[in-house]
Design a protein around this motif. Structure first.
Motif, PDB file in Angstrom:
ATOM      1  N   ASN A  55      10.810 -13.911 -12.707  1.00 45.23           N
ATOM      2  CA  ASN A  55      11.444 -13.324 -13.891  1.00 45.23           C
ATOM      3  C   ASN A  55      11.861 -11.876 -13.648  1.00 45.23           C
ATOM      4  O   ASN A  55      12.924 -11.436 -14.097  1.00 45.23           O
ATOM      5  CB  ASN A  55      10.489 -13.397 -15.080  1.00 45.23           C
ATOM      6  N   ALA A 102      14.906 -11.908 -11.317  1.00 49.51           N
ATOM      7  CA  ALA A 102      16.069 -12.423 -12.038  1.00 49.51           C
ATOM      8  C   ALA A 102      16.619 -11.355 -12.990  1.00 49.51           C
ATOM      9  O   ALA A 102      17.848 -11.217 -13.147  1.00 49.51           O
ATOM     10  CB  ALA A 102      15.679 -13.681 -12.814  1.00 49.51           C
ATOM     11  N   GLU A 103      15.734 -10.598 -13.623  1.00 49.15           N
ATOM     12  CA  GLU A 103      16.175  -9.538 -14.523  1.00 49.15           C
ATOM     13  C   GLU A 103      16.855  -8.409 -13.749  1.00 49.15           C
ATOM     14  O   GLU A 103      17.861  -7.843 -14.209  1.00 49.15           O
ATOM     15  CB  GLU A 103      14.987  -8.994 -15.314  1.00 49.15           C
ATOM     16  N   ASP A 124      18.517  -8.775 -10.965  1.00 53.31           N
ATOM     17  CA  ASP A 124      19.852  -9.280 -10.612  1.00 53.31           C
ATOM     18  C   ASP A 124      20.780  -9.321 -11.824  1.00 53.31           C
ATOM     19  O   ASP A 124      22.000  -9.122 -11.697  1.00 53.31           O
ATOM     20  CB  ASP A 124      19.728 -10.675  -9.972  1.00 53.31           C
ATOM     21  N   ARG A 125      20.233  -9.578 -12.998  1.00 55.47           N
ATOM     22  CA  ARG A 125      21.066  -9.547 -14.208  1.00 55.47           C
ATOM     23  C   ARG A 125      21.624  -8.140 -14.427  1.00 55.47           C
ATOM     24  O   ARG A 125      22.805  -7.967 -14.758  1.00 55.47           O
ATOM     25  CB  ARG A 125      20.252  -9.988 -15.423  1.00 55.47           C
ATOM     26  N   LEU A 126      20.764  -7.149 -14.216  1.00 57.48           N
ATOM     27  CA  LEU A 126      21.219  -5.762 -14.337  1.00 57.48           C
ATOM     28  C   LEU A 126      22.247  -5.423 -13.267  1.00 57.48           C
ATOM     29  O   LEU A 126      23.212  -4.690 -13.532  1.00 57.48           O
ATOM     30  CB  LEU A 126      20.018  -4.820 -14.249  1.00 57.48           C
ATOM     31  N   ASN A 127      22.053  -5.955 -12.066  1.00 58.74           N
ATOM     32  CA  ASN A 127      23.040  -5.729 -11.003  1.00 58.74           C
ATOM     33  C   ASN A 127      24.385  -6.349 -11.371  1.00 58.74           C
ATOM     34  O   ASN A 127      25.444  -5.757 -11.139  1.00 58.74           O
ATOM     35  CB  ASN A 127      22.541  -6.323  -9.687  1.00 58.74           C
ATOM     36  N   ASP A 128      24.354  -7.541 -11.943  1.00 62.16           N
ATOM     37  CA  ASP A 128      25.594  -8.202 -12.355  1.00 62.16           C
ATOM     38  C   ASP A 128      26.296  -7.421 -13.461  1.00 62.16           C
ATOM     39  O   ASP A 128      27.526  -7.515 -13.614  1.00 62.16           O
ATOM     40  CB  ASP A 128      25.291  -9.622 -12.840  1.00 62.16           C
ATOM     41  N   ALA A 129      25.509  -6.644 -14.219  1.00 66.61           N
ATOM     42  CA  ALA A 129      26.085  -5.846 -15.308  1.00 66.61           C
ATOM     43  C   ALA A 129      26.642  -4.512 -14.808  1.00 66.61           C
ATOM     44  O   ALA A 129      27.127  -3.697 -15.601  1.00 66.61           O
ATOM     45  CB  ALA A 129      25.036  -5.601 -16.389  1.00 66.61           C
ATOM     46  N   HIS A 175      18.096 -17.692  -4.012  1.00 66.91           N
ATOM     47  CA  HIS A 175      19.145 -16.819  -4.527  1.00 66.91           C
ATOM     48  C   HIS A 175      19.660 -15.955  -3.370  1.00 66.91           C
ATOM     49  O   HIS A 175      19.427 -14.751  -3.312  1.00 66.91           O
ATOM     50  CB  HIS A 175      18.614 -15.917  -5.651  1.00 66.91           C
ATOM     51  N   SER A 183      21.495 -12.701  -3.974  1.00 61.17           N
ATOM     52  CA  SER A 183      20.833 -11.607  -4.696  1.00 61.17           C
ATOM     53  C   SER A 183      21.163 -10.273  -4.056  1.00 61.17           C
ATOM     54  O   SER A 183      21.143 -10.124  -2.829  1.00 61.17           O
ATOM     55  CB  SER A 183      19.318 -11.823  -4.689  1.00 61.17           C
TER      56      SER A 183
END
Length: 350
Positions: free
Chosen positions: A263, A266-267, A269-274, A313, A316
């Motif tokens: 988790n 994944a969070e 990477d979510r910030l990286n995608d943002a 991933h 990542s």
């Protein structure tokens, strides 16, 4: 056969037996076969002496290297030549035996590290010097898992700090010896005397709770880094619910620590995608602060979680995850787990 000859024969044989027993000791691994040469010579000389002393009319002749040899000398020379021929083929066996002994020694040392061995009665020693040790994850180019030693307050240059928090997301008081307290104190604004005057991260975390009293185990909430951004170059704090508390029973690690790791990453990477650039993560030994967990099992679980995430991933953008080892025992266990983790590449110290 005269008594002198008999004694000499017995002496040669006993010397050969003694030398063979000595050369076969584990300490001489890698030279076992080479050391058989003098043993063989002693046996051959003893055999020749016994044969020709007992049967003086025996005949043995041969040629070696342009020389003619006969009698006992010829017999001994035959054994010596055969011995050299055999021993010339044993170098590979010696090398293999030496390598095997080396591996056994290293494995024994790593097992001792894995168990966190230390002198009886000596408590774990906090580490002052910060060092890094990492290994590459094979098959996933550019990703590494490792450890960093020392107090979290001494770690700089890492993009993300992970806070081991309880399911109520209540940060520790600043005078407690916990990861949560360290982040809370150093992330808040302080006056010249060092007093906390703006509880930046704790207030933001409470705001993220949105009125909830608790979160599910493994859930991750994100806050800014407060004053840690300037002092330690931290960009984000990720608070993961890794421990649960019960009135009168204290705290215990949640059941699925590997899920906590997944988790967190994944969070990130979510910030990286943002649009953020978060490449390195410091991960404490989740749930071990209260002493109610198996340190070795926890380290193995966390490393397995990181490796498993990277392998599933491969795109990542997180490049490295470091376990935080505060004591010498934690460092020994983490290093052993990293180096023994199946499928990991050779370690590279930093």
């Amino acid at each position: 056969m005269s008594p002198l000859q008999l004694c000499l024969t017995a002496l040669l044989i006993l010397s050969g037996v003694g030398l063979q027993a000595w050369s076969s000791a584990p300490a001489r691994a890698g030279r076992h076969y080479a050391l058989q040469l003098p043993v063989t010579l002693l046996y051959s000389l003893a055999g020749a002496l016994f044969l020709f002393a007992t049967f003086p009319d025996s005949i043995s002749e041969g040629r070696a290297l342009g020389f003619s040899l006969g009698g006992a000398a010829g017999f001994a020379a035959f054994f010596m030549l055969a011995s050299f021929t055999w021993l010339s083929k044993t170098r590979g066996r010696d090398e293999m035996a030496a390598e095997l002994q080396k591996v056994k020694t290293e494995n024994a040392a790593l097992r001792r590290q894995l168990l966190g061995e230390r002198a009886p009665g000596r408590p774990a020693r906090p580490l002052v010097t910060g060092t890094r040790h990492e290994v590459a994850v094979p098959g996933v180019r550019g990703h590494r898992v490792g450890m960093v030693t020392g107090n979290l307050a001494g770690v700089t240059g890492m993009d993300v700090w992970v806070n081991t928090e309880n399911t109520r997301m209540e940060m520790s008081r600043i005078n407690e010896p916990t990861i949560s307290a360290t982040i809370r104190y150093h992330g808040g604004r302080r006056d010249a005397a060092g007093n906390l005057i703006d509880d930046t991260i704790a207030l933001e975390l409470a705001d993220r709770m949105g009125g909830q009293t608790r979160v599910v185990p493994g859930q991750v909430l994100v806050t800014g880094a407060g004053e840690l951004a300037a002092s330690h170059q931290v960009k984000r704090i990720l608070h993961v619910a890794a421990v649960e508390g019960e009135p009168g029973s204290g705290f215990r690690p949640v059941l699925d620590l590997e899920r906590c790791v997944r988790n967190v990453l994944a969070e990130v990477d979510r910030l990286n995608d943002a649009g953020e650039e978060l490449r390195s993560v410091v991960l404490p030994l989740l749930g071990t602060g209260g002493g109610n967990s198996d340190l070795r099992k926890t380290a193995e679980t966390l490393v397995a979680g990181v490796v498993g995430y990277f392998r599933s991933h491969v795109a990542s953008r997180v490049r490295a995850v470091y376990l935080l080892a505060y004591t010498d025992v934690q460092a020994a266990v983490c290093r052993a787990v990293l180096d023994l983790e199946a499928g990991l590449a050779e370690p590279s110290p930093h």
